[in-house]
Design a protein around this motif. Structure first.
Motif, PDB file in Angstrom:
ATOM      1  N   CYS A   1      -1.622 -21.115  18.267  1.00  0.00           N
ATOM      2  CA  CYS A   1      -0.751 -20.097  18.874  1.00  0.00           C
ATOM      3  C   CYS A   1      -1.393 -18.709  18.840  1.00  0.00           C
ATOM      4  N   TYR A   2      -2.534 -18.565  18.124  1.00  0.00           N
ATOM      5  CA  TYR A   2      -3.293 -17.306  18.032  1.00  0.00           C
ATOM      6  C   TYR A   2      -2.495 -16.166  17.408  1.00  0.00           C
ATOM      7  N   ALA A   3      -1.503 -16.526  16.588  1.00  0.00           N
ATOM      8  CA  ALA A   3      -0.733 -15.516  15.850  1.00  0.00           C
ATOM      9  C   ALA A   3      -0.857 -15.818  14.365  1.00  0.00           C
ATOM     10  N   TYR A   4      -0.647 -14.792  13.550  1.00  0.00           N
ATOM     11  CA  TYR A   4      -0.714 -15.027  12.110  1.00  0.00           C
ATOM     12  C   TYR A   4       0.611 -15.562  11.587  1.00  0.00           C
ATOM     13  N   ARG A   5       1.714 -14.981  12.055  1.00  0.00           N
ATOM     14  CA  ARG A   5       3.026 -15.427  11.584  1.00  0.00           C
ATOM     15  C   ARG A   5       3.789 -16.136  12.698  1.00  0.00           C
ATOM     16  N   LEU A   6       4.400 -17.226  12.325  1.00  0.00           N
ATOM     17  CA  LEU A   6       5.263 -17.986  13.231  1.00  0.00           C
ATOM     18  C   LEU A   6       6.556 -18.256  12.485  1.00  0.00           C
ATOM     19  N   GLY A   7       7.640 -17.630  12.968  1.00  0.00           N
ATOM     20  CA  GLY A   7       8.900 -17.757  12.245  1.00  0.00           C
ATOM     21  C   GLY A   7       8.811 -17.221  10.832  1.00  0.00           C
ATOM     22  N   GLY A   8       7.973 -16.187  10.645  1.00  0.00           N
ATOM     23  CA  GLY A   8       7.808 -15.589   9.331  1.00  0.00           C
ATOM     24  C   GLY A   8       6.820 -16.309   8.439  1.00  0.00           C
ATOM     25  N   ARG A   9       6.267 -17.450   8.880  1.00  0.00           N
ATOM     26  CA  ARG A   9       5.358 -18.236   8.062  1.00  0.00           C
ATOM     27  C   ARG A   9       3.909 -18.023   8.468  1.00  0.00           C
ATOM     28  N   ALA A  10       3.034 -17.960   7.482  1.00  0.00           N
ATOM     29  CA  ALA A  10       1.595 -17.848   7.724  1.00  0.00           C
ATOM     30  C   ALA A  10       1.009 -19.245   7.898  1.00  0.00           C
ATOM     31  N   PRO A  11      -0.197 -19.372   8.507  1.00  0.00           N
ATOM     32  CA  PRO A  11      -0.832 -20.686   8.628  1.00  0.00           C
ATOM     33  C   PRO A  11      -1.011 -21.344   7.263  1.00  0.00           C
ATOM     34  N   ASP A  12      -0.653 -22.624   7.161  1.00  0.00           N
ATOM     35  CA  ASP A  12      -0.755 -23.322   5.881  1.00  0.00           C
ATOM     36  C   ASP A  12      -1.455 -24.672   5.987  1.00  0.00           C
ATOM     37  N   GLN A  13      -2.035 -24.982   7.166  1.00  0.00           N
ATOM     38  CA  GLN A  13      -2.804 -26.208   7.351  1.00  0.00           C
ATOM     39  C   GLN A  13      -4.210 -25.832   7.790  1.00  0.00           C
ATOM     40  N   LEU A  14      -5.213 -26.528   7.251  1.00  0.00           N
ATOM     41  CA  LEU A  14      -6.594 -26.218   7.596  1.00  0.00           C
ATOM     42  C   LEU A  14      -7.352 -27.485   7.966  1.00  0.00           C
ATOM     43  N   CYS A  15      -8.303 -27.326   8.852  1.00  0.00           N
ATOM     44  CA  CYS A  15      -9.214 -28.421   9.171  1.00  0.00           C
ATOM     45  C   CYS A  15     -10.024 -28.742   7.928  1.00  0.00           C
ATOM     46  N   ALA A  16     -10.130 -30.051   7.614  1.00  0.00           N
ATOM     47  CA  ALA A  16     -10.830 -30.474   6.403  1.00  0.00           C
ATOM     48  C   ALA A  16     -12.345 -30.434   6.544  1.00  0.00           C
ATOM     49  N   GLU A  17     -12.856 -30.244   7.749  1.00  0.00           N
ATOM     50  CA  GLU A  17     -14.285 -30.163   7.962  1.00  0.00           C
ATOM     51  C   GLU A  17     -14.807 -28.828   7.394  1.00  0.00           C
ATOM     52  N   PRO A  18     -15.687 -28.862   6.372  1.00  0.00           N
ATOM     53  CA  PRO A  18     -16.143 -27.623   5.718  1.00  0.00           C
ATOM     54  C   PRO A  18     -16.739 -26.605   6.678  1.00  0.00           C
ATOM     55  N   ARG A  19     -17.421 -27.064   7.730  1.00  0.00           N
ATOM     56  CA  ARG A  19     -18.057 -26.125   8.655  1.00  0.00           C
ATOM     57  C   ARG A  19     -17.055 -25.510   9.632  1.00  0.00           C
ATOM     58  N   CYS A  20     -15.828 -26.047   9.645  1.00  0.00           N
ATOM     59  CA  CYS A  20     -14.794 -25.523  10.559  1.00  0.00           C
ATOM     60  C   CYS A  20     -13.754 -24.729   9.766  1.00  0.00           C
ATOM     61  N   GLY A  21     -12.881 -25.429   9.049  1.00  0.00           N
ATOM     62  CA  GLY A  21     -11.887 -24.762   8.203  1.00  0.00           C
ATOM     63  C   GLY A  21     -10.890 -23.909   8.957  1.00  0.00           C
ATOM     64  N   GLN A  22     -10.690 -24.187  10.260  1.00  0.00           N
ATOM     65  CA  GLN A  22      -9.760 -23.388  11.061  1.00  0.00           C
ATOM     66  C   GLN A  22      -8.320 -23.584  10.558  1.00  0.00           C
ATOM     67  N   PRO A  23      -7.583 -22.490  10.353  1.00  0.00           N
ATOM     68  CA  PRO A  23      -6.199 -22.617   9.899  1.00  0.00           C
ATOM     69  C   PRO A  23      -5.218 -22.800  11.060  1.00  0.00           C
ATOM     70  N   PHE A  24      -4.086 -23.449  10.756  1.00  0.00           N
ATOM     71  CA  PHE A  24      -3.036 -23.679  11.749  1.00  0.00           C
ATOM     72  C   PHE A  24      -1.673 -23.578  11.055  1.00  0.00           C
ATOM     73  N   HIS A  25      -0.660 -23.235  11.850  1.00  0.00           N
ATOM     74  CA  HIS A  25       0.710 -23.399  11.375  1.00  0.00           C
ATOM     75  C   HIS A  25       1.054 -24.887  11.399  1.00  0.00           C
ATOM     76  N   HIS A  26       1.833 -25.317  10.457  1.00  0.00           N
ATOM     77  CA  HIS A  26       2.231 -26.725  10.396  1.00  0.00           C
ATOM     78  C   HIS A  26       2.903 -27.159  11.694  1.00  0.00           C
ATOM     79  N   ALA A  27       3.831 -26.317  12.204  1.00  0.00           N
ATOM     80  CA  ALA A  27       4.559 -26.677  13.427  1.00  0.00           C
ATOM     81  C   ALA A  27       3.625 -26.757  14.631  1.00  0.00           C
ATOM     82  N   CYS A  28       2.671 -25.829  14.716  1.00  0.00           N
ATOM     83  CA  CYS A  28       1.737 -25.833  15.847  1.00  0.00           C
ATOM     84  C   CYS A  28       0.853 -27.075  15.812  1.00  0.00           C
TER      85      CYS A  28
END
Length: 292
Positions: free
Chosen positions: A238-265
């Motif tokens: 979603c390219y936002a830091y907060r979604l419904g007041g929540r910060a991203p809390d899921q991350l790609c497990a690939e060490p070279r990526c590690g991109q964060p995501f909101h759980h809902a997204c």
């Protein structure tokens, strides 16, 4: 909405009766005349307590907000909702506490007695608020964004897309809190190992923050040195830091990526992929960035 959906007059009347009964029940107190003694007693109690401790009184003299300052200078409010039987019955007391606030009351009591109990409760929570105030002031707290005095949880940034959730017991704030790490496995597994190996080092005589530093063998990102953007990245969907007041809390497990995501997204993204698979309540699929 309920009345509009009625198919005939008979069902309309039944629904109307139900709605009116609920409305009358909810406004019952408004129709109870308050005797003159109620007002004279309340005003007398407020004068004895001191008007300098009163933050708000409504025009009907049914809601009173009292203010207090604890021994560390923190400002607090207690809201009193009085019914027509005051002082025979105690007012309803609303506070921003992490624990229940039960008032001890007999008909001979007054607002001063409630106020003194409020002050005693503030002091009993002093160590809890001291611990969390230090964390709020010296670290980057990702969630909650604007914690209330009743909030017992903090998600503290550790590094780039790595954080720890702590749940502090307000009755035992100097004890080890519940800790849950968020981040890629390669980053959080060493932290879990350090925490488990250093549990014997926990010292209730030093602050909660200092204990966490020593057990995890880290320095938390400082508010005085770093900006939140230095270690907190936006959601990759979603390219936002907060979604419904929540910060991203899921991350790609690939060490070279590690991109964060909101759980809902991430859930919505993976649901749309034909290659994703479900296992009970867990969904597995490819990262939208690295396809791992």
């Amino acid at each position: 909405q309920r009345l509009h959906s009625c198919p005939d007059l008979a069902s309309f009347m039944v629904e109307l009766k139900t709605v009116l009964e609920i409305a009358l029940k909810n406004t019952q107190d408004l129709h109870i005349p308050r005797p003159p003694e109620y007002y004279s007693c309340l005003v007398r109690d407020l004068e004895i307590l001191g008007w300098n401790k009163v933050a708000y009184v409504d025009t009907g003299l049914t809601t009173v907000k009292l203010k207090a300052e604890d021994s560390c200078g923190r400002q607090h409010l207690i809201t009193l909702k009085l019914n027509a039987k005051y002082p025979t019955e105690p007012p309803e007391c609303l506070v921003d506490f992490p624990v229940p606030f039960a008032v001890s009351w007999v008909p001979q009591n007054s607002l001063t007695d409630i106020y003194n109990q409020f002050l005693a409760a503030l002091e009993s929570l002093k160590e809890f608020w001291d611990a969390l105030d230090e964390i709020d002031g010296k670290t980057w707290v990702l969630e909650p964004e604007n914690p209330t005095r009743s909030a017992t949880r903090r998600r503290i940034a550790i590094g780039n897309n790595v954080s720890v959730n702590i749940e502090v017991d307000p009755r035992h704030p100097t004890m080890l809190p519940e800790c849950y790490f968020l981040g890629a496995d390669h980053a959080v597994n060493p932290l879990r190992a350090k925490l488990n190996n250093n549990l014997h080092l926990w010292d209730p005589e030093i602050s909660l923050l200092q204990n966490l530093r020593e057990l995890l063998e880290i320095d938390f990102p400082s508010r005085a040195v770093l900006e939140k953007s230095d270690f907190a990245r936006d959601c990759g969907i979603c390219y936002a830091y907060r979604l419904g007041g929540r910060a991203p809390d899921q991350l790609c497990a690939e060490p070279r990526c590690g991109q964060p995501f909101h759980h809902a997204c991430l859930w919505e993204w993976l649901q749309s992929l034909p290659t994703s698979r479900h296992s009970f309540n867990v969904i597995f699929g490819e990262c939208p960035y690295c396809n791992k």
